[in-house]
Design a protein around this motif. Structure first.
Motif, PDB file in Angstrom:
ATOM      1  N   TYR A  21       0.759  -1.214  -0.061  1.00  0.00           N
ATOM      2  CA  TYR A  21       0.005   0.024   0.051  1.00  0.00           C
ATOM      3  C   TYR A  21       0.938   1.251   0.014  1.00  0.00           C
ATOM      4  CZ  TYR A  21      -4.188  -2.741   1.078  1.00  0.00           C
ATOM      5  OH  TYR A  21      -5.126  -3.698   1.138  1.00  0.00           O
ATOM      6  N   LEU A  22       0.989   2.024  -1.179  1.00  0.00           N
ATOM      7  CA  LEU A  22       1.715   3.258  -1.228  1.00  0.00           C
ATOM      8  C   LEU A  22       1.005   4.457  -1.052  1.00  0.00           C
ATOM      9  CD1 LEU A  22       3.962   2.288  -4.226  1.00  0.00           C
ATOM     10  CD2 LEU A  22       4.393   1.710  -1.731  1.00  0.00           C
ATOM     11  N   LEU A  23       1.617   5.395  -0.531  1.00  0.00           N
ATOM     12  CA  LEU A  23       1.153   6.855  -0.610  1.00  0.00           C
ATOM     13  C   LEU A  23       0.878   7.368  -2.084  1.00  0.00           C
ATOM     14  CD1 LEU A  23       3.797   8.125   1.966  1.00  0.00           C
ATOM     15  CD2 LEU A  23       1.212   7.913   2.660  1.00  0.00           C
ATOM     16  N   ASN A  24      -0.306   7.885  -2.195  1.00  0.00           N
ATOM     17  CA  ASN A  24      -0.673   8.180  -3.608  1.00  0.00           C
ATOM     18  C   ASN A  24      -0.095   9.642  -4.005  1.00  0.00           C
ATOM     19  OD1 ASN A  24      -2.129   6.014  -4.318  1.00  0.00           O
ATOM     20  ND2 ASN A  24      -3.837   6.809  -2.867  1.00  0.00           N
ATOM     21  N   VAL A  41      10.690  13.860   4.365  1.00  0.00           N
ATOM     22  CA  VAL A  41      11.796  13.434   3.833  1.00  0.00           C
ATOM     23  C   VAL A  41      13.145  13.163   4.689  1.00  0.00           C
ATOM     24  CG1 VAL A  41      13.559  14.045   1.684  1.00  0.00           C
ATOM     25  CG2 VAL A  41      11.005  14.344   1.637  1.00  0.00           C
ATOM     26  N   ASN A  42      13.328  14.221   5.489  1.00  0.00           N
ATOM     27  CA  ASN A  42      14.525  14.275   6.512  1.00  0.00           C
ATOM     28  C   ASN A  42      14.231  13.114   7.646  1.00  0.00           C
ATOM     29  OD1 ASN A  42      15.820  16.314   5.300  1.00  0.00           O
ATOM     30  ND2 ASN A  42      14.912  17.946   6.590  1.00  0.00           N
ATOM     31  N   TRP A  43      12.925  12.982   7.906  1.00  0.00           N
ATOM     32  CA  TRP A  43      12.693  11.739   8.903  1.00  0.00           C
ATOM     33  C   TRP A  43      13.105  10.598   8.312  1.00  0.00           C
ATOM     34  CZ3 TRP A  43       9.365   7.607   8.528  1.00  0.00           C
ATOM     35  CH2 TRP A  43       8.943   7.053   9.849  1.00  0.00           C
ATOM     36  N   LEU A  44      12.673  10.285   7.042  1.00  0.00           N
ATOM     37  CA  LEU A  44      13.002   9.102   6.306  1.00  0.00           C
ATOM     38  C   LEU A  44      14.358   8.801   6.088  1.00  0.00           C
ATOM     39  CD1 LEU A  44      10.368   9.150   3.249  1.00  0.00           C
ATOM     40  CD2 LEU A  44      10.525   7.411   5.016  1.00  0.00           C
ATOM     41  N   ARG A  45      15.233   9.893   5.686  1.00  0.00           N
ATOM     42  CA  ARG A  45      16.721   9.933   5.853  1.00  0.00           C
ATOM     43  C   ARG A  45      17.358   9.285   7.185  1.00  0.00           C
ATOM     44  NH1 ARG A  45      17.295  14.752   4.045  1.00  0.00           N
ATOM     45  NH2 ARG A  45      17.031  14.028   2.083  1.00  0.00           N
ATOM     46  N   SER A  51      13.563   2.797   0.986  1.00  0.00           N
ATOM     47  CA  SER A  51      13.905   3.573  -0.168  1.00  0.00           C
ATOM     48  C   SER A  51      12.548   3.929  -0.910  1.00  0.00           C
ATOM     49  CB  SER A  51      15.184   3.173  -1.001  1.00  0.00           C
ATOM     50  OG  SER A  51      14.583   1.673  -1.693  1.00  0.00           O
ATOM     51  N   CYS A  52      12.358   4.912  -1.538  1.00  0.00           N
ATOM     52  CA  CYS A  52      11.027   5.034  -1.999  1.00  0.00           C
ATOM     53  C   CYS A  52      11.074   5.149  -3.491  1.00  0.00           C
ATOM     54  CB  CYS A  52      10.253   6.325  -1.493  1.00  0.00           C
ATOM     55  SG  CYS A  52      10.068   6.511   0.446  1.00  0.00           S
ATOM     56  N   HIS A  53      10.537   4.125  -4.142  1.00  0.00           N
ATOM     57  CA  HIS A  53      10.892   4.143  -5.707  1.00  0.00           C
ATOM     58  C   HIS A  53       9.673   5.309  -6.274  1.00  0.00           C
ATOM     59  CE1 HIS A  53      11.734   2.504  -9.360  1.00  0.00           C
ATOM     60  NE2 HIS A  53      10.462   1.872  -9.626  1.00  0.00           N
ATOM     61  N   PHE A  54      10.414   6.208  -7.214  1.00  0.00           N
ATOM     62  CA  PHE A  54       9.829   7.440  -7.683  1.00  0.00           C
ATOM     63  C   PHE A  54       9.309   8.305  -6.464  1.00  0.00           C
ATOM     64  CE2 PHE A  54       8.846   3.998 -11.309  1.00  0.00           C
ATOM     65  CZ  PHE A  54       9.635   4.689 -12.171  1.00  0.00           C
ATOM     66  N   SER A  55       9.816   8.266  -5.423  1.00  0.00           N
ATOM     67  CA  SER A  55       9.214   9.005  -4.326  1.00  0.00           C
ATOM     68  C   SER A  55       7.925   8.791  -3.630  1.00  0.00           C
ATOM     69  CB  SER A  55       9.524  10.456  -4.728  1.00  0.00           C
ATOM     70  OG  SER A  55      10.730  10.958  -5.296  1.00  0.00           O
ATOM     71  N   PHE A  56       7.467   7.736  -4.192  1.00  0.00           N
ATOM     72  CA  PHE A  56       6.286   7.123  -3.417  1.00  0.00           C
ATOM     73  C   PHE A  56       6.649   5.926  -2.281  1.00  0.00           C
ATOM     74  CE2 PHE A  56       5.066   8.593  -7.675  1.00  0.00           C
ATOM     75  CZ  PHE A  56       3.942   9.518  -7.148  1.00  0.00           C
ATOM     76  N   CYS A  57       6.260   6.346  -1.038  1.00  0.00           N
ATOM     77  CA  CYS A  57       6.607   5.300   0.087  1.00  0.00           C
ATOM     78  C   CYS A  57       5.449   4.561   0.613  1.00  0.00           C
ATOM     79  CB  CYS A  57       7.332   6.145   1.221  1.00  0.00           C
ATOM     80  SG  CYS A  57       8.735   6.880   0.707  1.00  0.00           S
ATOM     81  N   SER A  58       5.605   3.769   1.418  1.00  0.00           N
ATOM     82  CA  SER A  58       4.439   3.052   1.805  1.00  0.00           C
ATOM     83  C   SER A  58       3.723   3.729   2.818  1.00  0.00           C
ATOM     84  CB  SER A  58       5.063   1.737   2.587  1.00  0.00           C
ATOM     85  OG  SER A  58       5.878   1.903   3.773  1.00  0.00           O
ATOM     86  N   ARG A  59       2.440   3.259   2.815  1.00  0.00           N
ATOM     87  CA  ARG A  59       1.464   4.045   3.963  1.00  0.00           C
ATOM     88  C   ARG A  59       1.965   3.772   5.258  1.00  0.00           C
ATOM     89  NH1 ARG A  59      -4.345   3.459   1.221  1.00  0.00           N
ATOM     90  NH2 ARG A  59      -3.416   4.162  -1.014  1.00  0.00           N
ATOM     91  N   GLN A  60       2.461   2.527   5.492  1.00  0.00           N
ATOM     92  CA  GLN A  60       2.796   2.228   7.038  1.00  0.00           C
ATOM     93  C   GLN A  60       4.207   2.818   7.413  1.00  0.00           C
ATOM     94  OE1 GLN A  60       3.741  -2.177   6.785  1.00  0.00           O
ATOM     95  NE2 GLN A  60       5.582  -1.972   5.662  1.00  0.00           N
ATOM     96  N   SER A  61       4.882   3.415   6.598  1.00  0.00           N
ATOM     97  CA  SER A  61       6.237   4.174   7.009  1.00  0.00           C
ATOM     98  C   SER A  61       5.367   5.738   7.423  1.00  0.00           C
ATOM     99  CB  SER A  61       7.044   4.560   5.728  1.00  0.00           C
ATOM    100  OG  SER A  61       7.771   3.275   5.738  1.00  0.00           O
ATOM    101  N   TYR A  62       4.490   6.113   6.617  1.00  0.00           N
ATOM    102  CA  TYR A  62       3.837   7.342   7.001  1.00  0.00           C
ATOM    103  C   TYR A  62       3.157   7.227   8.188  1.00  0.00           C
ATOM    104  CZ  TYR A  62       1.977  11.890   6.015  1.00  0.00           C
ATOM    105  OH  TYR A  62       1.651  13.543   6.358  1.00  0.00           O
ATOM    106  N   ARG A 282      -4.303  10.664  -8.265  1.00  0.00           N
ATOM    107  CA  ARG A 282      -3.532   9.710  -9.280  1.00  0.00           C
ATOM    108  C   ARG A 282      -3.118   8.724  -8.607  1.00  0.00           C
ATOM    109  NH1 ARG A 282      -0.897  14.561 -10.832  1.00  0.00           N
ATOM    110  NH2 ARG A 282      -2.371  16.073 -11.598  1.00  0.00           N
ATOM    111  N   SER A 283      -2.360   7.826  -9.072  1.00  0.00           N
ATOM    112  CA  SER A 283      -1.905   6.542  -8.396  1.00  0.00           C
ATOM    113  C   SER A 283      -0.264   6.556  -9.199  1.00  0.00           C
ATOM    114  CB  SER A 283      -2.569   5.260  -9.286  1.00  0.00           C
ATOM    115  OG  SER A 283      -1.820   4.288  -8.992  1.00  0.00           O
ATOM    116  N   PRO A 284       0.515   6.022  -8.029  1.00  0.00           N
ATOM    117  CA  PRO A 284       1.880   5.995  -8.361  1.00  0.00           C
ATOM    118  C   PRO A 284       2.147   5.122  -9.595  1.00  0.00           C
ATOM    119  CG  PRO A 284       1.526   5.510  -5.873  1.00  0.00           C
ATOM    120  CD  PRO A 284      -0.045   5.616  -6.738  1.00  0.00           C
ATOM    121  N   PRO A 285       3.147   5.460 -10.386  1.00  0.00           N
ATOM    122  CA  PRO A 285       3.424   4.803 -11.334  1.00  0.00           C
ATOM    123  C   PRO A 285       3.731   3.405 -11.492  1.00  0.00           C
ATOM    124  CG  PRO A 285       5.313   6.202 -10.906  1.00  0.00           C
ATOM    125  CD  PRO A 285       4.322   6.646 -10.113  1.00  0.00           C
ATOM    126  N   GLN A 286       4.377   2.702 -10.284  1.00  0.00           N
ATOM    127  CA  GLN A 286       4.233   1.441 -10.123  1.00  0.00           C
ATOM    128  C   GLN A 286       3.274   0.576  -9.860  1.00  0.00           C
ATOM    129  OE1 GLN A 286       5.699   3.940  -8.365  1.00  0.00           O
ATOM    130  NE2 GLN A 286       6.741   3.079  -6.339  1.00  0.00           N
TER     131      GLN A 286
END
Length: 433
Positions: A21-24, A41-45, A51-62, A282-286
């Motif tokens: 389940y990715l963030l949209n 972004v800094n929190w992720l770092r 690692s977020c493919h095309f900058s779309f991360c999982s919702r569980q990370s958020y 919209r939907s993430p490209p992946q």
């Protein structure tokens, strides 16, 4: 803070432990703080969560990000000395006291909280039933009216047939969840318009805003659409995607909506809202690529039409679908999942808090059945049209005023504005005592 879930912060959207389940929205736009755009972004770092493919991360990370922020608020007082207390239970009623200057919130355990201000941050309610007659199917064990109910997908056998109602972002999440679980059975998706959400481009582009120059104060839907189409053509001539044109309007969508009189807003809902949802949410490209692959391999079949009836047939469900000017046809599936989006009509919401305030005239659904009538600060309007001095709301309930009122960039803006407004009122209250 009154929150019955075991963990405060993530809410329903970001709770599921499903990495598919990715963030949209790209993570660059999801900071909890408008004035600190790089915060998430800094929190992720720092946490090296993923690692977020095309900058779309999982919702569980958020969800973990929000949980950490809330835990900090709960554990330590803020710089101005305010402390936050969490009541891990549900509210069953809100009673506005005589004079309308304070309220009592009754909790499920019998505890009562007296408060000068109450903010109703209720989020989304489950989708309404797709049909309103012969509702026996609602009690059928393989009808799933809320796709977010924990364990819904895990209750589906790997070879069992599934029918989804709707082709929005929720349907995409369900498809990806079933694929991750190894589901092999036939999946049928029914949609009135037959469109899937558009995909975000792999590379984000920008387009200059044309709101002030061309759209400010426009009172007709057609005028706005003509301007948008013209700029889409101009953008394409410059090698810029149409998505960038739509995104350039995002900060001003609320003002565009508010400038339309209600008949024009109703016209938009009838004729444009469907395609708008496709191009705007919209939907993430992946994700889009994964759904297309399932369609190409025949794992998913799209049926265009509207659901007319759902009838139990032993262990299965029979879904009657009809497309305009065509005979009805019946589809049979073991499981049916409603993915049509949340219930927005507050005249139909059965939540005890909402129903109680509605019956007392403190909460009024809007005429287009998009949410709650409020003033510019989010104060609830009473049945007499007066702004409440104690009851406020934010989020999806404010769609009548803003229309776009569900994504993080809009919600954090509302939250900051409401916090500042309540802060001013608290200060005024303290100075007059």
């Amino acid at each position: 803070m009154v929150e019955p879930r075991p963990v405060p912060g993530p809410g329903l959207a970001y709770t599921a432990h499903r990495p598919e389940y990715l963030l949209n929205v790209r993570c660059e736009h999801l900071s909890a703080f408008p004035e600190q755009p790089e915060h998430f972004v800094n929190w992720l770092r720092v946490t090296q969560t993923e690692s977020c493919h095309f900058s779309f991360c999982s919702r569980q990370s958020y969800g973990r990000y929000l949980q950490q922020l809330i835990s900090q608020v709960l554990e330590w007082p803020s710089s101005n000395g305010i402390r936050c207390q969490w009541h891990n239970q549900a509210a069953k009623s809100i009673r506005v006291l005589p004079g309308g200057r304070s309220a009592v919130v009754a909790l499920s355990t019998g505890t009562e909280i007296h408060s000068d201000y109450v903010v109703m941050a209720l989020g989304n309610f489950p989708p309404p039933p797709p049909t309103r007659h012969d509702l026996r199917y609602l009690r059928h064990p393989t009808y799933h009216g809320n796709p977010w109910t924990p364990g819904t997908l895990r209750s589906i056998g790997l070879d069992e047939t599934v029918l989804l109602i709707g082709t929005g972002l929720t349907a995409i999440d369900v498809l990806l969840g079933l694929r991750a679980d190894g589901h092999r059975g036939q999946i049928t998706v029914v949609s009135g318009h037959g469109r899937w959400p558009a995909a975000h481009p792999e590379q984000e582009a920008t387009y200059p805003s044309f709101y002030e120059a061309e759209l400010a104060g426009r009172t007709r839907v057609a005028e706005v659409l003509r301007a948008i189409r013209r700029h889409v053509q101009l953008a394409q001539q410059q090698g810029i995607s149409w998505q960038a044109v739509i995104d350039s309007l995002r900060p001003d969508l609320g003002r565009i909506w508010a400038a339309w009189p209600q008949p024009e807003q109703a016209r938009f809902l009838r004729h444009v809202a469907g395609i708008w949802s496709v191009v705007r949410h919209r939907s993430p490209p992946q994700n889009a690529a994964a759904v297309q692959e399932m369609l190409d391999f025949g794992l998913v079949r799209l049926e265009q039409g509207r659901v007319q009836a759902i009838e139990p047939d032993a262990d299965d469900l029979v879904v009657t679908v009809r497309k305009a000017q065509q005979p009805a046809r019946q589809l049979v599936a073991r499981h049916v999942i409603t993915c049509t989006g949340p219930l927005l009509d507050y005249s139909r919401v059965e939540d005890a808090v909402v129903a109680g305030l509605r019956n007392e005239g403190h909460l009024v659904p809007d005429g287009l059945r998009l949410g709650i009538q409020t003033d510019e600060h989010g104060a609830l309007l009473t049945a007499q049209g007066q702004a409440s001095a104690v009851l406020f709301t934010l989020g999806p309930s404010r769609r009548p005023a803003n229309f776009e009122s569900t994504a993080v960039p809009e919600l954090r803006k509302q939250a900051v504005a409401l916090a500042q407004e309540l802060g001013r009122r608290l200060l005024d209250d303290a100075q007059t005592r």
